[in-house]
Design an enzyme around this catalytic site. Structure first.
Site, PDB file in Angstrom:
ATOM      1  N   LYS A 286       0.832  -1.212   0.000  1.00 58.01           N
ATOM      2  CA  LYS A 286       0.000   0.000   0.000  1.00 58.01           C
ATOM      3  C   LYS A 286       0.864   1.258   0.000  1.00 58.01           C
ATOM      4  O   LYS A 286       0.648   2.173  -0.796  1.00 58.01           O
ATOM      5  CB  LYS A 286      -0.913   0.021   1.233  1.00 58.01           C
ATOM      6  CG  LYS A 286      -1.984  -1.040   1.237  1.00 58.01           C
ATOM      7  CD  LYS A 286      -2.898  -0.907   2.443  1.00 58.01           C
ATOM      8  CE  LYS A 286      -2.190  -1.101   3.768  1.00 58.01           C
ATOM      9  NZ  LYS A 286      -1.586  -2.433   3.955  1.00 58.01           N
ATOM     10  N   THR A 287       1.829   1.275   0.901  1.00 57.90           N
ATOM     11  CA  THR A 287       2.674   2.456   0.986  1.00 57.90           C
ATOM     12  C   THR A 287       3.490   2.613  -0.291  1.00 57.90           C
ATOM     13  O   THR A 287       3.690   3.706  -0.807  1.00 57.90           O
ATOM     14  CB  THR A 287       3.572   2.374   2.240  1.00 57.90           C
ATOM     15  OG1 THR A 287       2.728   2.213   3.382  1.00 57.90           O
ATOM     16  CG2 THR A 287       4.403   3.628   2.409  1.00 57.90           C
TER      17      THR A 287
ATOM     18  N   ASP B 156      -1.991   7.811   3.779  1.00 59.60           N
ATOM     19  CA  ASP B 156      -1.578   6.461   4.174  1.00 59.60           C
ATOM     20  C   ASP B 156      -2.245   6.118   5.514  1.00 59.60           C
ATOM     21  O   ASP B 156      -2.607   7.011   6.270  1.00 59.60           O
ATOM     22  CB  ASP B 156      -0.044   6.423   4.318  1.00 59.60           C
ATOM     23  CG  ASP B 156       0.503   4.992   4.247  1.00 59.60           C
ATOM     24  OD1 ASP B 156      -0.293   4.053   4.039  1.00 59.60           O
ATOM     25  OD2 ASP B 156       1.740   4.819   4.374  1.00 59.60           O
ATOM     26  N   GLU B 157      -2.405   4.835   5.796  1.00 67.76           N
ATOM     27  CA  GLU B 157      -3.003   4.393   7.075  1.00 67.76           C
ATOM     28  C   GLU B 157      -4.354   5.068   7.308  1.00 67.76           C
ATOM     29  O   GLU B 157      -4.644   5.552   8.407  1.00 67.76           O
ATOM     30  CB  GLU B 157      -2.055   4.704   8.251  1.00 67.76           C
ATOM     31  CG  GLU B 157      -0.635   4.217   8.060  1.00 67.76           C
ATOM     32  CD  GLU B 157      -0.414   2.771   8.492  1.00 67.76           C
ATOM     33  OE1 GLU B 157      -1.411   2.087   8.826  1.00 67.76           O
ATOM     34  OE2 GLU B 157       0.735   2.320   8.450  1.00 67.76           O
TER      35      GLU B 157
ATOM     36  N   GLN C 285      -5.960  -3.314  10.506  1.00 67.39           N
ATOM     37  CA  GLN C 285      -4.878  -2.674  11.254  1.00 67.39           C
ATOM     38  C   GLN C 285      -5.329  -1.388  11.931  1.00 67.39           C
ATOM     39  O   GLN C 285      -4.521  -0.523  12.240  1.00 67.39           O
ATOM     40  CB  GLN C 285      -3.698  -2.367  10.333  1.00 67.39           C
ATOM     41  CG  GLN C 285      -3.017  -3.619   9.810  1.00 67.39           C
ATOM     42  CD  GLN C 285      -1.767  -3.263   9.013  1.00 67.39           C
ATOM     43  OE1 GLN C 285      -0.768  -2.852   9.568  1.00 67.39           O
ATOM     44  NE2 GLN C 285      -1.833  -3.424   7.707  1.00 67.39           N
TER      45      GLN C 285
ATOM     46  N   ARG D  83       4.648  -7.494  11.172  1.00 69.30           N
ATOM     47  CA  ARG D  83       5.870  -6.684  11.022  1.00 69.30           C
ATOM     48  C   ARG D  83       7.043  -7.585  10.635  1.00 69.30           C
ATOM     49  O   ARG D  83       8.069  -7.106  10.170  1.00 69.30           O
ATOM     50  CB  ARG D  83       6.244  -5.958  12.333  1.00 69.30           C
ATOM     51  CG  ARG D  83       5.268  -4.930  12.858  1.00 69.30           C
ATOM     52  CD  ARG D  83       4.848  -3.956  11.819  1.00 69.30           C
ATOM     53  NE  ARG D  83       3.577  -4.364  11.234  1.00 69.30           N
ATOM     54  CZ  ARG D  83       3.119  -3.900  10.062  1.00 69.30           C
ATOM     55  NH1 ARG D  83       3.814  -3.044   9.359  1.00 69.30           N
ATOM     56  NH2 ARG D  83       1.966  -4.321   9.582  1.00 69.30           N
TER      57      ARG D  83
HETATM   58  P1  ATP Z   1       1.526  -2.110   5.989  1.00 61.40           P
HETATM   59  O1  ATP Z   1       0.091  -2.524   5.949  1.00 61.40           O
HETATM   60  O2  ATP Z   1       2.267  -2.873   7.035  1.00 61.40           O
HETATM   61  O3  ATP Z   1       1.713  -0.634   6.057  1.00 61.40           O
HETATM   62  P2  ATP Z   1       1.994  -1.967   3.155  1.00 61.40           P
HETATM   63  O4  ATP Z   1       0.811  -2.551   2.516  1.00 61.40           O
HETATM   64  O5  ATP Z   1       2.098  -0.505   3.212  1.00 61.40           O
HETATM   65  O6  ATP Z   1       2.170  -2.604   4.612  1.00 61.40           O
HETATM   66  P3  ATP Z   1       4.597  -1.857   1.959  1.00 61.40           P
HETATM   67  O7  ATP Z   1       5.335  -1.436   3.180  1.00 61.40           O
HETATM   68  O8  ATP Z   1       4.329  -0.857   0.913  1.00 61.40           O
HETATM   69  O9  ATP Z   1       3.254  -2.561   2.415  1.00 61.40           O
HETATM   70  O10 ATP Z   1       5.300  -3.095   1.298  1.00 61.40           O
HETATM   71  C1  ATP Z   1       5.751  -4.214   2.051  1.00 61.40           C
HETATM   72  C2  ATP Z   1       7.073  -4.711   1.515  1.00 61.40           C
HETATM   73  O11 ATP Z   1       6.875  -5.342   0.250  1.00 61.40           O
HETATM   74  C3  ATP Z   1       8.071  -3.606   1.276  1.00 61.40           C
HETATM   75  O12 ATP Z   1       9.360  -4.076   1.612  1.00 61.40           O
HETATM   76  C4  ATP Z   1       7.928  -3.330  -0.200  1.00 61.40           C
HETATM   77  O13 ATP Z   1       9.114  -2.787  -0.729  1.00 61.40           O
HETATM   78  C5  ATP Z   1       7.669  -4.731  -0.747  1.00 61.40           C
HETATM   79  N1  ATP Z   1       6.890  -4.739  -2.014  1.00 61.40           N
HETATM   80  C6  ATP Z   1       5.679  -4.195  -2.223  1.00 61.40           C
HETATM   81  N2  ATP Z   1       5.251  -4.416  -3.494  1.00 61.40           N
HETATM   82  C7  ATP Z   1       6.228  -5.108  -4.112  1.00 61.40           C
HETATM   83  C8  ATP Z   1       6.399  -5.636  -5.443  1.00 61.40           C
HETATM   84  N3  ATP Z   1       5.467  -5.487  -6.387  1.00 61.40           N
HETATM   85  N4  ATP Z   1       7.539  -6.296  -5.707  1.00 61.40           N
HETATM   86  C9  ATP Z   1       8.484  -6.461  -4.744  1.00 61.40           C
HETATM   87  N5  ATP Z   1       8.389  -5.995  -3.491  1.00 61.40           N
HETATM   88  C10 ATP Z   1       7.272  -5.330  -3.162  1.00 61.40           C
HETATM   89 MG    MG Z   2       2.233   0.869   4.814  1.00 65.39          MG
END
Ligand code: ATP
Ligand code: MG
Length: 755
Positions: free
Chosen positions: A35-36, A220-221, A251, A635
């Site tokens: 997402k981020t 975000d969040e 979350q 995490r």
């Molecule tokens: P959270 O809900 O904990 O905030 P999130 O959904 O924001 O998580 P991110 O932090 O953006 O998730 O991504 C999680 C991990 O996966 C990061 O290390 C990111 O770099 C990696 N990642 C995300 N998308 C891809 C992709 N398409 N290919 C490779 N790595 C990815």
């Molecule tokens: Mg995130």
């Protein structure tokens, strides 16, 4: 144009989100699904492909740390251009806007932020002045009431008292508190948002300017936005602005602070043409960790429902360690971190997460003993430390003499002969005449104090006035050095030669360093960006604003000290992101939101601790605790370790907790249950015997077997009950016939075998 750098590292669903049309979007997805990452790439897409200026983009994150990380990631994608973006937390952004429009919102130019500790002090003082009994009107409850009402957007006159005298009194205190803050130019955290919201509502021309500017707002969040934040966003995006929000209902962990997960559902109704995207692939964690997280959260009933899958490897089982007590628990974590490092893992890869801050102390002690560098994130925060607040209170008075909280802190610290009685009469005059303490003190110097008191107070007032003059043209760093010396604080702390006193001086040095390094990075950029675009608006459309002249000229406001102080208040609790290099990271699960670590420990996972005692009888509270557990579990990238203790000292008494229900809710085939020894009865009644392993005993290198009889010089006869670790860290647990159970380090134990 080659746009592959924006799209290459994304899967189809992520790409779909990033390249959405010029429309509202809601990205609802589980932890670690990117997402981020999508949000960051979306900003690149907007500016590089869709042709929006970075000035048109506002990105809201949950913490300053997250905001800095995001800025770094965007910079690596689009370089210098990222400078024009507005990024920050809701509070940080509101602060910058209020700085620009202090007149419209009726604040003094030099208004200061009141952090929660100061707020507490102000309320306490107020209760005393109003002669309200602290037992009946606990300041904590009043603080929560005031903040809660503000977060719902309610001023005292909005609150329906009905026939409830209790609420009536609360509202009365709220009102008095508001008046006091207004008089002293103080703004608490919730007030930042409330004022910014009122600014939108009361000043359409200001709102129109920001609406025209922020064509894209990314959040975000989103699951943790409260009513006021969401209202603020809605109004800002009200014209033609597009909202791009990402979140995960599973979350949502700030319900206790007014966050409303319903905002996610509401979003689709409040805005037309919302593009919805779900992301389902997790890139963060091993298959095992993900499976555990999925099964855990499936126990919640209020969910929007989604599953996560991972193409990554299955990975190691989750280790669950049953500790004898909290010390044993902490030692276990240390041994595991040492083992991780021996296998060439980095210390900074490891995070120890806990439910509440107080749990860090024993863990810190053990890490210190094991000489493992660590940092507490969000514990006793740098800007919360007493000596830092002392220095800041002088600085705050330089900026704003009417800052009562700062006056209270500084007037007799270090001691300068202003006694309690004199202080009381200053407060009395202030209260009676509805004026700030500073002015009251001045009045009293002119009339009505004994000669001695008069001299002390006059000296203090002169000290501040003179300092203010002397530091006027100095750099921020030199200002700080001068104030530390002239206030007498330096001398005062130098007198204390203890470890603690030294620590204080070191902290003050660190503060001076911080001042030296402080550059008005973000807010300066925003101010400039705002001004240059503002001019265009002034020349073009907005004649009303031009006439009243209040709105959009280039701000004359330039006070790095005031900005430094604001930054200090805003960043308290989110210190030193970059200095962590190679230290283990300790933080609450709340503070770990959005972050990821290869090795994660969750400690104290016991009923009453996690879920917390308070949440146990409340189904909704319990579900929030479970979401918190879900945040903790997700995490972890490679390895997750969960610990609980059979015995623990809590608030001065010995308690015998049972393992948390959350451990029992994890899939059993994902768990490796580690106990001290084979002879201890498992307390995990829900766990299958097959998953119960004496794993530590498996690679026993101590030369002793469980069940073996031994003799110790001091403790006498005993039996080996457990073994763990290797090399110099190897330990054995012995149950001595007369001395009870003890853990001994092999290297020093000098045990004899008794065949
Ligand atoms: P959270 O809900 O904990 O905030 P999130 O959904 O924001 O998580 P991110 O932090 O953006 O998730 O991504 C999680 C991990 O996966 C990061 O290390 C990111 O770099 C990696 N990642 C995300 N998308 C891809 C992709 N398409 N290919 C490779 N790595 C990815
Ligand atoms: Mg995130």
């Amino acid at each position: 144009m080659d746009i592959s750098f924006i799209l290459n590292d994304l899967n189809d669903a992520q790409r779909d989100a990033v390249t959405a049309e010029d429309t509202h979007a809601l990205i609802l997805a589980g932890a670690g699904s990117g997402k981020t990452r999508v949000l960051v790439h979306r900003i690149a897409w907007l500016t590089q492909v869709m042709g929006f200026s970075p000035y048109n983009v506002l990105a809201v994150t949950f913490t300053n740390k997250a905001s800095n990380e995001m800025r770094g990631r965007i910079e690596s994608l689009i370089g210098q251009q990222a400078g024009g973006l507005t990024m920050g937390t809701f509070h940080g952004i509101a602060y910058r806007i209020l700085r620009q429009h202090y007149q419209e919102v009726g604040l003094p130019q030099s208004f200061q932020i009141l952090d929660s500790d100061d707020q507490k002090r102000v309320i306490k003082r107020l209760l005393k002045a109003m002669e309200l009994d602290e037992n009946q009107w606990p300041h904590k409850q009043i603080q929560a009431f005031i903040n809660g009402e503000k977060e719902e957007g309610r001023r005292p006159h909005h609150i329906d008292i009905g026939h409830n005298p209790f609420v009536g009194k609360m509202v009365q205190v709220y009102k008095a508190y508001e008046e006091l803050c207004q008089r002293s130019g103080l703004v608490d955290f919730a007030e930042l948002l409330l004022r910014a919201h009122e600014l939108w509502l009361k000043h359409p021309q200001v709102l129109a300017h920001y609406q025209a500017r922020y064509k894209h707002i990314l959040v975000d969040e989103f699951q943790d936005t409260n009513s006021l934040q969401y209202a603020w966003l809605r109004v800002l995006a009200g014209g033609s602005g597009k909202l791009f929000v990402v979140g995960d209902d599973d979350q949502s962990i700030y319900g206790w602070r007014g966050a409303k997960v319903e905002n996610i559902r509401q979003f689709d109704e409040d805005f037309a043409n919302v593009k919805m995207v779900k992301l389902e692939q997790n890139y963060r964690s091993t298959g095992t960790i993900l499976k555990a997280a999925n099964e855990l959260i499936a126990n919640n009933s209020t969910r929007m429902g989604k599953q996560l899958w991972s193409a990554g490897e299955e990975g190691d089982a989750i280790k669950v360690y049953e500790a004898f007590n909290e010390y044993d628990e902490a030692r276990y974590v240390c041994t595991q971190i040492e083992a991780w490092c021996e296998q060439s893992g980095a210390r900074s890869d490891a995070a120890v997460l806990y439910r509440s801050n107080a749990q860090s102390r024993v863990m810190e002690q053990a890490l210190m003993q094991a000489q493992i560098p660590y940092r507490v994130y969000g514990g006793l925060r740098f800007y919360d430390r007493a000596e830092i607040k002392d220095v800041l209170s002088y600085l705050r008075l330089l900026v704003n003499r009417e800052d009562d909280a700062a006056f209270e802190r500084a007037y007799n610290h270090p001691p300068r002969g202003i006694g309690q009685k004199t202080a009381d009469s200053i407060r009395e005059v202030a209260k009676h005449n509805q004026i700030p303490l500073w002015q009251a003190a001045k009045q009293l110097v002119e009339q009505g104090l004994t000669a001695r008191a008069k001299t002390s107070v006059a000296n203090f007032l002169a000290l501040i006035d003179n300092m203010a003059k002397e530091v006027e043209d100095l750099s921020l760093e030199d200002q700080m050095i001068k104030v530390v010396a002239q206030s007498g604080l330096q001398q005062h702390f130098e007198k204390d030669s203890s470890e603690q006193g030294q620590g204080r001086l070191e902290n003050i040095d660190e503060l001076i360093n911080a001042a030296g390094q402080f550059k008005m990075t973000q807010s300066q950029e925003t101010v400039e960006g705002m001004a240059s675009e503002a001019q265009v608006v002034v020349e073009g459309v907005d004649s009303q604003a031009q006439q009243d002249g209040t709105l959009l000229q280039k701000p004359e406001y330039d006070n790095p000290l005031a900005d430094f102080l604001a930054q200090a208040a805003l960043e308290a609790g989110e210190q030193q992101a970059d200095e962590w290099e190679s230290s283990v990271q300790l933080m609450t699960i709340h503070a770990a939101k959005g972050l990821e670590f290869p090795l994660v420990f969750m400690i104290g996972v016991e009923e009453g601790m996690f879920p917390s005692q308070r949440s146990q009888d409340d189904p909704l509270g319990l579900e929030e605790e479970r979401r918190l557990a879900y945040v903790g579990v997700t995490r972890a990238e490679k390895q997750l370790m969960i610990t609980f203790a059979n015995r623990r000292r809590l608030h001065g008494t010995e308690i015998y907790p049972t393992p948390s229900r959350f451990i029992k809710e994890l899939p059993q085939d994902c768990i490796d249950f580690v106990r001290l020894s084979g002879s201890v009865q498992p307390t995990m009644s829900g766990l299958s015997e097959s998953s119960v392993k004496t794993a530590l005993a498996d690679d026993n290198q101590t030369g002793f077997e469980i069940g073996e009889r031994v003799f110790h010089q001091k403790f006498g006869d005993g039996m080996v009950m457990g073994v763990e670790g290797s090399g110099e860290h190897a330990r054995v647990q012995i149950n001595f016939t007369h001395a009870g159970s003890k853990w001994l380090v092999m290297a020093y134990a000098n045990l004899e075998k008794k065949g």
